[in-house]
Design an enzyme around this catalytic site. Structure first.
Site, PDB file in Angstrom:
ATOM      1  CG  ASP A 230     110.339  82.772  42.705  1.00  0.00           C
ATOM      2  OD1 ASP A 230     109.215  82.470  42.279  1.00  0.00           O
ATOM      3  OD2 ASP A 230     110.528  83.327  43.809  1.00  0.00           O
TER       4      ASP A 230
ATOM      5  CD  GLU B  53     107.219  84.348  39.271  1.00  0.00           C
ATOM      6  OE1 GLU B  53     106.021  84.196  39.470  1.00  0.00           O
ATOM      7  OE2 GLU B  53     108.053  84.389  40.188  1.00  0.00           O
TER       8      GLU B  53
END
Ligand code: CA
Length: 649
Positions: free
Chosen positions: A336, A367
């Site tokens: 994340d 990400e």
């Protein structure tokens, strides 16, 4: 300000001097053995550390307490004789005269709500046959299915036993069918038939936003870590017994493996639930980034960015990843806000996983961005989009460029992409097909680094986006035929882009959240997979299945090498809103060349084909034509809003 430290302490934490004096390479936590348990806590700024033992995971008085002894490199330790399996514990850590109670940041088990750690004999938590558990053989392509534990089986129509709904155990029900009709597979048997290779679970480590002993309908995505190395209790059938959640997550992994699926874990090492975390209470300030004035950095939007570039924080993250891989047989990690972590750490994790398990055996993706700027130590290279070339080629990143090109920006509901009336940019579409790994400055090394997706848990589902651009809101429920055509075209493009494939669970049956863009704490009822809809919309599911199955026979699409871009031979605009490309598909496949034609216009377009006979593998209606293909020559008519995939032998 809360969480502020002095600028001089920040400097000290960032200094080489601190690292050399206090970096500790050994094992931390509560190390259980039958005759004694060794407690080790890294707390270099503490003046005093006390261990307290408890019978239960919450409430009650301490059975005993012991001081820990300070040792080398800031590690406090103690051996307690006897069999402590199942004993709960915490620490009282005194820094600068302030004493804080804390759980063990390295805990591998905890009590209800995660406030207290637990000593555990991990072998006791192994399900039967666990030592023999192996991930299924690697497939030629990676197709990731993003799934939230509660979404999976919350719907009573899932046919999952009521006591297992929303829990890890739901992954163990191998005979789930729609309303238990015995005919239409749901949940695990449904996944088995889809062709996806990896199930990616939204956070399953212990998080703080759902009461473990509370209403089972409470819902959160879980991006709020409390105990990084312990499973979330609300997904277990008995969160009060620290061993149960461990065993049940292992059972889920074991069952997925047995059914041909690998498991990726969504890991959130960029921030903690609250700044006042176990990490903070143990070494106040060290694990978080600060601006030069000592105030907490906030690149995560959660008020506390972990300082991955500080050596013991990087070690903490690396240790945690390796622990999940080893103890829970996890096959991959999705980071994340990876753009907040430093690139050297990501590369160290990649190398460590490769060394232990073989090159590329464990998937890494993330990400490559953050919510806003972060105050990393000057000179830190972050694992963001601008630094893809500094990342190991085995670290992949979500590709927002393809996502937005196909169906429009996620910042504006009505902004369309290619499939829904946004117009054609044939050059851009070619970049998408090459996974953007085509030599521009800052491009990924190869499509191995590109994750193609149209929807994930964040933002609108693909269907909800198409509803908005198609002017069909607020009717999210109906399966509007013109939008189903757009959905199929989008899927056909996405699944013919080079790179790793990823989609949100339910995208393949036009999952709707009724236009809710950020459903992180919406009711389970809104978030749940609607298994009736999955069957009502079987045609779309089949379309995804066929594309995935074809993909696994298309070396030109699966190529992850640095030469992959050269496979896109020619192509470009054929007509308004229609583009066609030729792809070198040589390798282990019946077809040496593929023709990929995408028509987003409302007209039928005639496309001239290169010499020879072409087999029709996929059209706008079916993606299984390759099983028994018809042929075309010279020219082919491509119906409105549809893809056509042809192959030449
Ligand atoms: Ca929890």
């Amino acid at each position: 300000m809360k969480g502020k430290i002095t600028p001089s302490l920040k400097k000290y934490f960032d200094s080489r001097e601190f690292r050399e004096r206090y970096h500790y390479d050994g094992v931390l936590g509560a190390l259980w053995a039958p005759g004694k348990t060794t407690f080790r806590l890294w707390a270099p700024t503490a003046q005093d550390v006390t261990l307290r033992l408890f019978k239960r995971g919450r409430g009650g008085r301490a059975l005993e307490q012991f001081p820990l002894a300070p040792g080398e490199q800031g590690v406090w330790s103690l051996e307690v004789p006897g069999d402590l399996d199942g004993v709960y514990y915490d620490y009282r850590v005194t820094v600068d005269g302030v004493t804080r109670r804390t759980a063990d940041p390295y805990a591998v088990a905890c009590g209800l709500e995660g406030g207290r750690s637990m000593v555990v004999d991990l072998r006791r938590t192994d399900p039967e046959g666990w030592a023999e558990d192996r991930a299924p053989a690697r497939q030629p392509e990676t197709v990731i299915y993003e799934l939230h534990v509660k979404d999976f089986s919350w719907d009573p129509a899932s046919g999952v036993k009521p006591e297992w709904r929303g829990k890890f155990k739901a992954f163990c029900q191998e005979d789930a069918t729609l309303n238990g009709d015995g005919v239409h597979p749901t949940c695990l048997p449904y996944l088995r038939g889809l062709g996806v290779t990896h199930v990616q679970l939204l956070p399953v480590f212990d998080y703080g936003s759902v009461a473990e002993g509370g209403d089972p309908a409470e819902y959160n995505w879980g991006y709020d870590p409390v105990n990084y190395n312990v499973p979330e209790g609300s997904y277990s059938t008995d969160p009060a017994d620290g061993a149960v959640r461990i065993r049940e997550l292992k059972e889920a992994v074991q069952s997925l493996h047995k059914n041909g699926l690998r498991v990726i874990m969504d890991v959130v090492y960029n921030h903690t639930y609250h700044l006042d975390s176990w990490l903070w209470r143990t070494v106040p300030g060290y694990y978080c980034r600060q601006r030069t004035d000592g105030t907490p950095s906030n690149g995560s939007g959660c008020g506390n960015d972990l300082a991955s570039e500080r050596s013991m924080c990087g070690k903490y993250i690396l240790d945690s990843v390796l622990y999940w891989a080893e103890e829970y047989h996890i096959d991959g990690f999705r980071f994340d806000l990876m753009g907040l972590l430093d690139a050297p750490l990501m590369n160290r994790i990649r190398r460590a996983l490769d060394r232990r398990y073989g090159p590329g055996e464990k998937v890494m993706l993330g990400e490559p961005w953050s919510a806003s700027d972060t105050a990393a130590r000057p000179g830190t290279r972050l694992a963001n989009k601008g630094n893809l070339t500094r990342l190991n080629r085995g670290v992949a990143a979500f590709c927002d460029a393809t996502r937005d090109a196909v169906k429009g920006s996620l910042f504006d509901g009505e902004a369309a992409g290619f499939v829904n009336g946004g117009g054609l940019d044939a050059e851009e579409l070619a970049c998408c097909l090459r996974g953007w790994a085509d030599g521009w400055e800052g491009a990924p090394h190869s499509p191995a680094q590109t994750v193609n997706y149209l929807s994930c848990h964040d933002d609108w589902t693909l269907w909800d986006k198409l509803i908005q651009t198609g002017g069909r809101a607020p009717d999210f429920q109906s399966l509007h035929p013109e939008l189903l055509r757009q959905n199929k075209l989008a899927a056909a493009i996405d699944l013919t882009c080079q790179g790793t494939l990823f989609f949100l669970a339910g995208e393949e049956f036009a999952r709707t959240k009724y236009g809710v863009k950020n459903s992180y704490r919406s009711p389970a009822e809104l978030n749940r997979l609607d298994w009736n809809r999955a069957w009502e919309n079987r045609a779309l599911v089949d379309y995804y299945r066929g594309l995935i199955a074809l993909r696994k026979q298309a070396p030109g699409l699966m190529d992850k090498s640095e030469q992959a871009a050269a496979r896109l031979l020619t192509g470009g605009q054929e007509a308004d809103d229609c583009a066609g490309y030729l792809l070198d598909n040589s390798g282990n496949s019946p077809w040496h060349t593929l023709a990929l034609i995408y028509n987003a216009s409302l007209e039928t377009v005639s496309v001239y084909l290169p010499e020879g006979t072409w087999e029709v593998l996929v059209d706008g209606e079916s993606s299984f034509l390759w099983q028994n293909p018809g042929t075309v020559e010279h020219v082919v008519a491509v119906p409105p809003v549809s893809a056509l995939i042809l192959g030449q032998r």
